[in-house]
Scaffold this active site. Structure first.
Site, short mmCIF file in Angstrom:
data_model
loop_
_atom_site.label_atom_id
_atom_site.label_comp_id
_atom_site.label_asym_id
_atom_site.label_seq_id
_atom_site.Cartn_x
_atom_site.Cartn_y
_atom_site.Cartn_z
CG HIS A 65 -0.38 0.29 2.52
ND1 HIS A 65 -0.06 -0.71 3.42
CD2 HIS A 65 -0.05 1.45 3.13
CE1 HIS A 65 0.44 -0.16 4.52
NE2 HIS A 65 0.46 1.15 4.36
CG ASP A 96 0.02 -4.02 2.76
OD1 ASP A 96 0.40 -3.51 1.69
OD2 ASP A 96 -0.34 -3.35 3.74
CG ASN A 169 6.43 4.26 11.98
OD1 ASN A 169 5.89 5.02 12.76
ND2 ASN A 169 7.73 4.02 12.00
CB SER A 170 3.14 1.92 6.12
OG SER A 170 1.98 2.04 6.89
CB VAL A 224 -11.47 -27.48 1.03
CG1 VAL A 224 -11.06 -28.85 0.56
CG2 VAL A 224 -10.30 -26.75 1.70
CB ILE A 226 -12.29 -24.37 5.81
CG1 ILE A 226 -11.61 -23.01 5.61
CG2 ILE A 226 -11.58 -25.46 5.03
CD1 ILE A 226 -10.21 -22.94 6.17
#
Length: 427
Positions: A65, A96, A169-170, A224, A226
């Site tokens: 992002h 991400d 900070n990302s 599958v 679940i």
């Protein structure tokens, strides 16, 4: 490193009267419409993030992002403050993570990658980043929890920490006390204090080779659907614990189907890894290379069995309205719902035959069915593990369960299949 990105945003100018014809036309002539009928305007939007160098040739890990839709990515080194234009090598939106590269023309210092699986709750960690443009900011805290699911993506497995993580900070590194990167600072809770989330570095390491060589990630797939093993479902299946992932549907022709797995099986181990929570299974399958043959252990009818599954590749891919009640409909007062045969439209939408169940046409308020979450439009496929093909089967199953206080239903809703346990009330 500090990362700044630029996006070019196109915006139409405001037109107060798009097709106005009147006194303004007479007064201004064509100039009025020409003035407002301008082409799209473009403006640049800039944002800040962080990252860290993982290879001396200039490969950098950050968040997807941070660089999403960027037309220009600039990287600033923390040591000499030099700026470099970066290119995107690969990106993976589902966890991400993005891999970008700069050409610095010389060997760069590299962050050492640790093992996030070894992290312990209460262990000290340090977050470094570029919060609010304040490059090189360091904050410290502890690991508050592991394996957090916050709804950010299909493979959520976040490290929660109280080390301050702020906008900017990302993409930055989360270090342990050995100076090893154990996570990528990723998310915060708006308005929360001391609650930050980091993507475990082991998840990023699993996809690095694919990002570098292919630019994208191909994940494992067994085919599958679940759901979580709730205490009510565990009781219905005769289990003492709620561990594992309950298979609610198996896609015909997919690896699980070819291996012999069935709806109602509870997967407790995949490729030697214990499946404790339902969310453990998608992460384990996704992290397995397509084409690999693995052992899958399931609990079926109270006994543990082993199957061999060859992992495949996922190929990227609503509830039909219930028909009005008619002469073929049936009302069950104990459940508090009405059913009717599956319509051709519903069968086509769900990819089933018209004899693969019966459709719920009405649910009475405050009934056991409503309390259990049954909805109008659900398709009932099984009752107490017995197949329901038509209304006659439904009535027979309910007659057989007349003395039971709990029913186990297999239903299809919106393309998903799940088990629902219903506690019946005394008559």
């Amino acid at each position: 490193v500090n990362i700044s990105t630029t996006q070019v945003i196109k915006e139409r100018p405001f037109v107060p009267f798009p097709e106005f014809k009147g006194p303004f036309d007479d007064f201004f002539g064509d100039d009025f419409n020409k003035f407002f009928n301008q082409p799209n305007r473009e403006f640049k939007r800039q944002s800040l993030g962080s990252g860290f160098i993982i290879n001396k040739d200039g490969y950098i890990l950050t968040n997807f992002h941070v660089i999403e839709n960027a037309t220009e990515i600039m990287v600033t080194l923390s040591e000499d403050k030099k700026d470099y234009k970066a290119t995107v090598v690969g990106q993976d939106q589902k966890i991400d993570v993005a891999l970008i590269k700069i050409d610095a023309g010389e060997g760069l210092p590299v962050a050492s990658l640790g093992n996030s699986d070894d992290l312990q709750i209460g262990e000290w960690v340090v977050a470094i980043g570029n919060p609010f443009g304040l490059g090189g900011t360091v904050t410290a805290g502890i690991v508050s929890q592991k394996g957090r699911v916050i709804g950010a993506g299909p493979y959520d497995n976040f490290i929660q920490t109280d080390a301050s993580i702020n906008p900017g900070n990302s993409g930055g590194p989360l270090f342990n006390m050995k100076g090893q990167v154990v996570g990528i600072n990723t998310a915060i809770i708006a308005g929360g204090q001391g609650i930050g989330f980091a993507t475990p570095i082991n998840m990023a390491k699993e996809v690095l080779t694919q990002l570098k060589e292919k630019g994208k990630v191909t994940r494992g797939w067994i085919g599958v659907s679940i759901q979580e093993v709730t205490p009510e479902l565990a009781n219905s299946f005769g289990l003492k614990e709620t561990n594992g992932a309950l298979i609610s549907a198996v896609t015909p022709g997919d690896p699980a189907d070819a291996a012999g797995l069935k709806a109602g099986d509870i997967i407790v181990s995949f490729d030697g890894k214990a499946i404790i929570e339902m969310s453990d299974l998608p992460r384990s399958v996704a992290g397995t290379a397509p084409g690999k043959t693995v052992e899958v252990r399931v609990v079926r009818d109270g006994k543990e069995k082993a199957f061999t599954v060859k992992v495949g590749t996922k190929i990227d891919e609503e509830v039909a309205a219930a028909a009005p009640e008619g002469k073929d409909a049936s009302l069950d007062k104990r459940l508090g719902l009405s059913v009717h045969p599956v319509t051709p439209e519903a069968a086509k939408k769900f990819g089933i035959t018209e004899s693969d169940g019966i459709m719920v046409s009405n649910v009475r308020p405050d009934s056991p069915a409503e309390e259990a979450g049954i909805r109008r439009g659900d398709i009932i496929r099984e009752i107490n593990r017995k197949k329901i093909s038509d209304v006659k089967d439904f009535n027979a199953a309910m007659d057989a369960a007349s003395k039971a206080d709990r029913l186990l239903l297999l239903i299809t809703r919106g393309g998903n299949t799940m088990y629902i346990a219903i506690t019946l009330k005394a008559q």
